[in-house]
Design a protein around this motif. Structure first.
Motif, PDB file in Angstrom:
ATOM      1  N   GLN A  48       0.838  -1.200   0.000  1.00  0.00           N
ATOM      2  CA  GLN A  48       0.000   0.000   0.000  1.00  0.00           C
ATOM      3  C   GLN A  48       0.875   1.254   0.000  1.00  0.00           C
ATOM      4  O   GLN A  48       1.972   1.247   0.547  1.00  0.00           O
ATOM      5  N   PRO A  49       0.372   2.334  -0.578  1.00  0.00           N
ATOM      6  CA  PRO A  49       1.151   3.580  -0.590  1.00  0.00           C
ATOM      7  C   PRO A  49       1.257   4.188   0.802  1.00  0.00           C
ATOM      8  O   PRO A  49       0.483   3.870   1.714  1.00  0.00           O
ATOM      9  N   ALA A  50       2.213   5.078   0.963  1.00  0.00           N
ATOM     10  CA  ALA A  50       2.475   5.699   2.262  1.00  0.00           C
ATOM     11  C   ALA A  50       1.230   6.384   2.831  1.00  0.00           C
ATOM     12  O   ALA A  50       0.979   6.312   4.037  1.00  0.00           O
ATOM     13  N   GLN A  51       0.459   7.043   2.001  1.00  0.00           N
ATOM     14  CA  GLN A  51      -0.742   7.737   2.479  1.00  0.00           C
ATOM     15  C   GLN A  51      -1.708   6.778   3.157  1.00  0.00           C
ATOM     16  O   GLN A  51      -2.343   7.129   4.152  1.00  0.00           O
ATOM     17  N   PHE A  52      -1.806   5.552   2.677  1.00  0.00           N
ATOM     18  CA  PHE A  52      -2.654   4.521   3.281  1.00  0.00           C
ATOM     19  C   PHE A  52      -2.257   4.295   4.740  1.00  0.00           C
ATOM     20  O   PHE A  52      -3.107   4.221   5.629  1.00  0.00           O
ATOM     21  N   VAL A  73      15.969   5.565   8.789  1.00  0.00           N
ATOM     22  CA  VAL A  73      17.012   5.116   7.873  1.00  0.00           C
ATOM     23  C   VAL A  73      17.282   3.658   8.207  1.00  0.00           C
ATOM     24  O   VAL A  73      17.561   3.319   9.361  1.00  0.00           O
ATOM     25  N   HIS A  74      17.173   2.785   7.202  1.00  0.00           N
ATOM     26  CA  HIS A  74      17.400   1.352   7.449  1.00  0.00           C
ATOM     27  C   HIS A  74      17.936   0.717   6.174  1.00  0.00           C
ATOM     28  O   HIS A  74      17.182   0.230   5.344  1.00  0.00           O
ATOM     29  N   ASN A  75      19.261   0.761   6.030  1.00  0.00           N
ATOM     30  CA  ASN A  75      19.896   0.177   4.852  1.00  0.00           C
ATOM     31  C   ASN A  75      20.953  -0.815   5.320  1.00  0.00           C
ATOM     32  O   ASN A  75      22.095  -0.456   5.574  1.00  0.00           O
ATOM     33  N   LEU A  76      20.534  -2.081   5.454  1.00  0.00           N
ATOM     34  CA  LEU A  76      21.440  -3.114   5.942  1.00  0.00           C
ATOM     35  C   LEU A  76      22.583  -3.390   4.966  1.00  0.00           C
ATOM     36  O   LEU A  76      23.675  -3.761   5.385  1.00  0.00           O
ATOM     37  N   HIS A 135      10.448  -0.735   7.271  1.00  0.00           N
ATOM     38  CA  HIS A 135      10.989  -0.159   8.498  1.00  0.00           C
ATOM     39  C   HIS A 135      10.597   1.310   8.671  1.00  0.00           C
ATOM     40  O   HIS A 135      10.571   1.813   9.785  1.00  0.00           O
ATOM     41  N   TYR A 136      10.301   1.972   7.591  1.00  0.00           N
ATOM     42  CA  TYR A 136       9.903   3.380   7.650  1.00  0.00           C
ATOM     43  C   TYR A 136       8.410   3.531   7.960  1.00  0.00           C
ATOM     44  O   TYR A 136       8.013   4.458   8.679  1.00  0.00           O
ATOM     45  N   LEU A 137       7.587   2.658   7.428  1.00  0.00           N
ATOM     46  CA  LEU A 137       6.127   2.806   7.516  1.00  0.00           C
ATOM     47  C   LEU A 137       5.577   2.928   8.937  1.00  0.00           C
ATOM     48  O   LEU A 137       4.599   3.655   9.139  1.00  0.00           O
TER      49      LEU A 137
END
Length: 162
Positions: A38-42, A67-70, A123-125
């Motif tokens: 789903q899009p971020a707005q959702f 920020v989550h870049n393994l 991780h951002y959502l």
């Protein structure tokens, strides 16, 4: 009484936070799944709907990372943060503090810093649920900040703290 040592199927993003916040494991917990298709707005809108639970005394926690870049994390020793990670983390933090939540929702449109910082959205959502649960007259505060191992943000946004 159950213990956090055996998290009973909770995702590591849930129990790793709760074991520190509630070490006695004496709180009921419901973990929600994230539909990353789903899009971020959702996700922000769902946070708005979940806000009513706050009025009933429910604590909403959205654990993830701005920020989550393994793939680009720096292993071993003291690792300075990447410049792109600092810029993106700072941009999102400042947008939260100013109440410019549309920037937070539209994170994917923020250029290469965003693409490196959020290579996948899961991780951002969780941040969007918390931003969405903010009441119009509330401020967002930052409880924890900083970047570990070069590419993992510890930014923690809080709404409604007493």
């Amino acid at each position: 009484m159950w213990r956090w040592i055996n998290p009973g199927g909770f995702d590591h993003g849930t129990w790793s936070v709760l074991v520190k916040a509630f070490p006695k494991a004496d709180v009921p917990v419901i973990q929600l799944s994230i539909d990353a298709t789903q899009p971020a707005q959702f996700h922000f809108d769902l946070g708005r709907k979940l806000a009513v639970l706050r009025e009933q005394g429910v604590l909403l926690i959205g654990s993830g990372d701005v920020v989550h870049n393994l793939r680009l994390m720096k292993r071993g020793g003291v690792a300075s943060a990447y410049e792109w990670a600092v810029r993106f983390n700072d941009h999102i933090r400042e947008s939260l503090l100013k109440g410019d939540l549309q920037v937070v929702i539209d994170y994917a449109d923020q250029g290469s810093d965003a693409q490196l910082s959020v290579p996948t959205p899961e991780h951002y959502l969780p941040l969007l649920y918390i931003a969405g649960a903010k009441q119009d007259d509330e401020a967002i505060s930052i409880a924890v900040d900083g970047i570990d191992i070069g590419a993992i943000s510890m930014l923690t946004a809080v709404v409604g703290s007493a």
